[in-house]
Motif scaffolding. Structure first.
Motif, PDB file in Angstrom:
ATOM      1  N   GLN A   1       4.984   4.018  -0.160  1.00 43.54           N
ATOM      2  CA  GLN A   1       5.993   3.891   0.902  1.00 43.54           C
ATOM      3  C   GLN A   1       5.391   3.234   2.145  1.00 43.54           C
ATOM      4  N   PHE A   2       4.230   3.733   2.597  1.00 45.06           N
ATOM      5  CA  PHE A   2       3.613   3.177   3.799  1.00 45.06           C
ATOM      6  C   PHE A   2       3.025   1.788   3.549  1.00 45.06           C
ATOM      7  N   ILE A   3       2.506   1.556   2.357  1.00 45.68           N
ATOM      8  CA  ILE A   3       1.973   0.236   2.023  1.00 45.68           C
ATOM      9  C   ILE A   3       3.089  -0.801   2.033  1.00 45.68           C
ATOM     10  N   MET A   4       4.219  -0.458   1.449  1.00 43.74           N
ATOM     11  CA  MET A   4       5.351  -1.392   1.413  1.00 43.74           C
ATOM     12  C   MET A   4       5.913  -1.643   2.816  1.00 43.74           C
ATOM     13  N   MET A   5       5.882  -0.639   3.683  1.00 45.47           N
ATOM     14  CA  MET A   5       6.365  -0.802   5.061  1.00 45.47           C
ATOM     15  C   MET A   5       5.331  -1.504   5.941  1.00 45.47           C
ATOM     16  N   GLN A   6       4.123  -1.658   5.424  1.00 45.10           N
ATOM     17  CA  GLN A   6       3.007  -2.247   6.168  1.00 45.10           C
ATOM     18  C   GLN A   6       2.787  -1.539   7.499  1.00 45.10           C
TER      19      GLN A   6
ATOM     20  N   LYS B   1      -5.796  18.575   0.266  1.00 47.48           N
ATOM     21  CA  LYS B   1      -6.549  17.830  -0.738  1.00 47.48           C
ATOM     22  C   LYS B   1      -5.590  16.946  -1.546  1.00 47.48           C
ATOM     23  N   GLY B   2      -5.970  15.678  -1.687  1.00 47.52           N
ATOM     24  CA  GLY B   2      -5.172  14.735  -2.462  1.00 47.52           C
ATOM     25  C   GLY B   2      -4.136  13.971  -1.664  1.00 47.52           C
ATOM     26  N   GLU B   3      -3.886  14.378  -0.424  1.00 46.96           N
ATOM     27  CA  GLU B   3      -2.854  13.747   0.395  1.00 46.96           C
ATOM     28  C   GLU B   3      -3.258  12.338   0.824  1.00 46.96           C
ATOM     29  N   PHE B   4      -2.299  11.431   0.838  1.00 47.42           N
ATOM     30  CA  PHE B   4      -2.516  10.073   1.331  1.00 47.42           C
ATOM     31  C   PHE B   4      -2.788  10.120   2.830  1.00 47.42           C
ATOM     32  N   ILE B   5      -3.773   9.313   3.275  1.00 46.58           N
ATOM     33  CA  ILE B   5      -4.114   9.263   4.695  1.00 46.58           C
ATOM     34  C   ILE B   5      -3.747   7.896   5.282  1.00 46.58           C
ATOM     35  N   LEU B   6      -4.415   6.841   4.806  1.00 45.20           N
ATOM     36  CA  LEU B   6      -4.217   5.491   5.339  1.00 45.20           C
ATOM     37  C   LEU B   6      -4.481   4.440   4.266  1.00 45.20           C
ATOM     38  N   GLU B   7      -3.981   3.242   4.499  1.00 46.29           N
ATOM     39  CA  GLU B   7      -4.309   2.088   3.663  1.00 46.29           C
ATOM     40  C   GLU B   7      -5.468   1.339   4.311  1.00 46.29           C
ATOM     41  N   TYR B   8      -6.386   0.819   3.482  1.00 43.74           N
ATOM     42  CA  TYR B   8      -7.403  -0.102   3.973  1.00 43.74           C
ATOM     43  C   TYR B   8      -6.761  -1.476   3.883  1.00 43.74           C
ATOM     44  N   ASP B   9      -6.093  -1.867   4.938  1.00 40.33           N
ATOM     45  CA  ASP B   9      -5.269  -3.069   4.967  1.00 40.33           C
ATOM     46  C   ASP B   9      -6.084  -4.290   5.353  1.00 40.33           C
ATOM     47  N   GLY B  10      -5.767  -5.406   4.729  1.00 41.11           N
ATOM     48  CA  GLY B  10      -6.411  -6.665   5.068  1.00 41.11           C
ATOM     49  C   GLY B  10      -6.001  -7.744   4.088  1.00 41.11           C
ATOM     50  N   GLU B  11      -6.672  -8.865   4.191  1.00 40.40           N
ATOM     51  CA  GLU B  11      -6.381 -10.012   3.336  1.00 40.40           C
ATOM     52  C   GLU B  11      -7.151  -9.877   2.020  1.00 40.40           C
TER      53      GLU B  11
ATOM     54  N   GLU C   1     -11.541   9.679   0.074  1.00 39.46           N
ATOM     55  CA  GLU C   1     -12.006   8.723  -0.936  1.00 39.46           C
ATOM     56  C   GLU C   1     -11.010   7.586  -1.031  1.00 39.46           C
ATOM     57  N   ILE C   2     -11.519   6.444  -1.445  1.00 39.78           N
ATOM     58  CA  ILE C   2     -10.690   5.256  -1.552  1.00 39.78           C
ATOM     59  C   ILE C   2     -10.219   5.150  -3.001  1.00 39.78           C
ATOM     60  N   ARG C   3      -8.956   4.803  -3.174  1.00 43.78           N
ATOM     61  CA  ARG C   3      -8.382   4.627  -4.516  1.00 43.78           C
ATOM     62  C   ARG C   3      -7.589   3.330  -4.546  1.00 43.78           C
ATOM     63  N   MET C   4      -7.551   2.742  -5.708  1.00 48.64           N
ATOM     64  CA  MET C   4      -6.838   1.485  -5.878  1.00 48.64           C
ATOM     65  C   MET C   4      -5.454   1.726  -6.446  1.00 48.64           C
ATOM     66  N   LEU C   5      -4.474   1.100  -5.821  1.00 48.03           N
ATOM     67  CA  LEU C   5      -3.100   1.081  -6.307  1.00 48.03           C
ATOM     68  C   LEU C   5      -2.727  -0.382  -6.520  1.00 48.03           C
ATOM     69  N   TYR C   6      -1.650  -0.614  -7.217  1.00 51.07           N
ATOM     70  CA  TYR C   6      -1.178  -1.987  -7.415  1.00 51.07           C
ATOM     71  C   TYR C   6       0.219  -2.141  -6.842  1.00 51.07           C
ATOM     72  N   VAL C   7       0.408  -3.202  -6.051  1.00 52.10           N
ATOM     73  CA  VAL C   7       1.709  -3.555  -5.493  1.00 52.10           C
ATOM     74  C   VAL C   7       1.958  -5.008  -5.866  1.00 52.10           C
ATOM     75  N   ASN C   8       3.030  -5.240  -6.601  1.00 51.70           N
ATOM     76  CA  ASN C   8       3.355  -6.594  -7.065  1.00 51.70           C
ATOM     77  C   ASN C   8       2.157  -7.234  -7.767  1.00 51.70           C
ATOM     78  N   TYR C   9       1.510  -6.478  -8.617  1.00 49.24           N
ATOM     79  CA  TYR C   9       0.368  -6.922  -9.426  1.00 49.24           C
ATOM     80  C   TYR C   9      -0.891  -7.208  -8.616  1.00 49.24           C
ATOM     81  N   ASN C  10      -0.911  -6.865  -7.348  1.00 50.98           N
ATOM     82  CA  ASN C  10      -2.088  -7.055  -6.506  1.00 50.98           C
ATOM     83  C   ASN C  10      -2.685  -5.702  -6.148  1.00 50.98           C
ATOM     84  N   PRO C  11      -4.021  -5.595  -6.211  1.00 52.56           N
ATOM     85  CA  PRO C  11      -4.645  -4.323  -5.839  1.00 52.56           C
ATOM     86  C   PRO C  11      -4.591  -4.094  -4.337  1.00 52.56           C
TER      87      PRO C  11
END
Length: 193
Positions: free
Chosen positions: A26-31, A58-68, A128-138
């Motif tokens: 949700q937050f990644i899509m809203m940028q 424990k396990g809760e989403f905190i932030l996205e490591y946003d960038g190019e 910890e950092i985890r990878m998700l995929y949005v529109n086929y991009n990590p």
């Protein structure tokens, strides 16, 4: 509520993986960054850091490591050309498919780039950092490794021992050697946690 029927609210200790993934997406899509974290200046050596303004379970989403999102070769070129005073916000990783990539957060306006390092075995390492995929991009997202109290600094393991603030102890090298591949941090893919 009917008389004689009291509802008891129990505070959960851990977020389910599906809840955490949905919130992150949700937050990644809203940028945008989720409320609950503040960037503060720590000192001249460390610079800035991210601090929890609320408790995280424990396990809760905190932030996205946003960038190019860029290739490793492009990131290595940028690493050589960026001025020293600009800071290093290049996150090298291998995608789920083994492609060596980087997220360059150098010019990001988001908070994730200010989260500092702590070795995984240290108590300070609470995310910890985890990878998700949005529109086929990590995309990379931070999740709580344990309960995080309001006021605590958010920290995760950068995945390398050759950092100036880390002592190169045998335990650090042993612990991280299985996570590292030729200088590329292996990020856990969402389906594997």
């Amino acid at each position: 509520m009917a008389e004689g029927h009291a509802r008891r609210f129990v505070k959960r200790e851990e977020a389910t993986a599906e809840e955490a993934r949905k919130e992150a997406m949700q937050f990644i899509m809203m940028q945008s960054d989720k409320d609950g974290c503040e960037v503060k200046h720590i000192n001249d050596e460390i610079g800035k850091g991210v601090f929890a303004e609320k408790d995280y379970i424990k396990g809760e989403f905190i932030l996205e490591y946003d960038g190019e999102l860029i290739s490793r070769s492009e990131a290595e070129k940028r690493e050589q050309t960026y001025p020293i005073g600009l800071g290093s916000y290049l996150f090298f990783f291998s995608s789920y498919f083994g492609k060596k990539l980087c997220i360059d957060a150098t010019f990001s306006k988001r908070k994730g780039r200010y989260v500092n390092d702590a070795a995984r075995h240290e108590e300070l390492c609470n995310a910890e950092i985890r990878m998700l995929y949005v529109n086929y991009n990590p995309v990379l997202a931070l999740f709580a490794r344990r309960f995080i109290h309001a006021g605590e600094e958010i920290r995760y393991d950068y995945g390398t021992t050759d950092l100036p603030w880390r002592s190169k102890t045998e335990s650090n090298e042993t612990e991280n050697s299985s996570q590292k591949d030729e200088g590329v941090w292996k990020v856990r893919y969402y389906d594997s946690f």
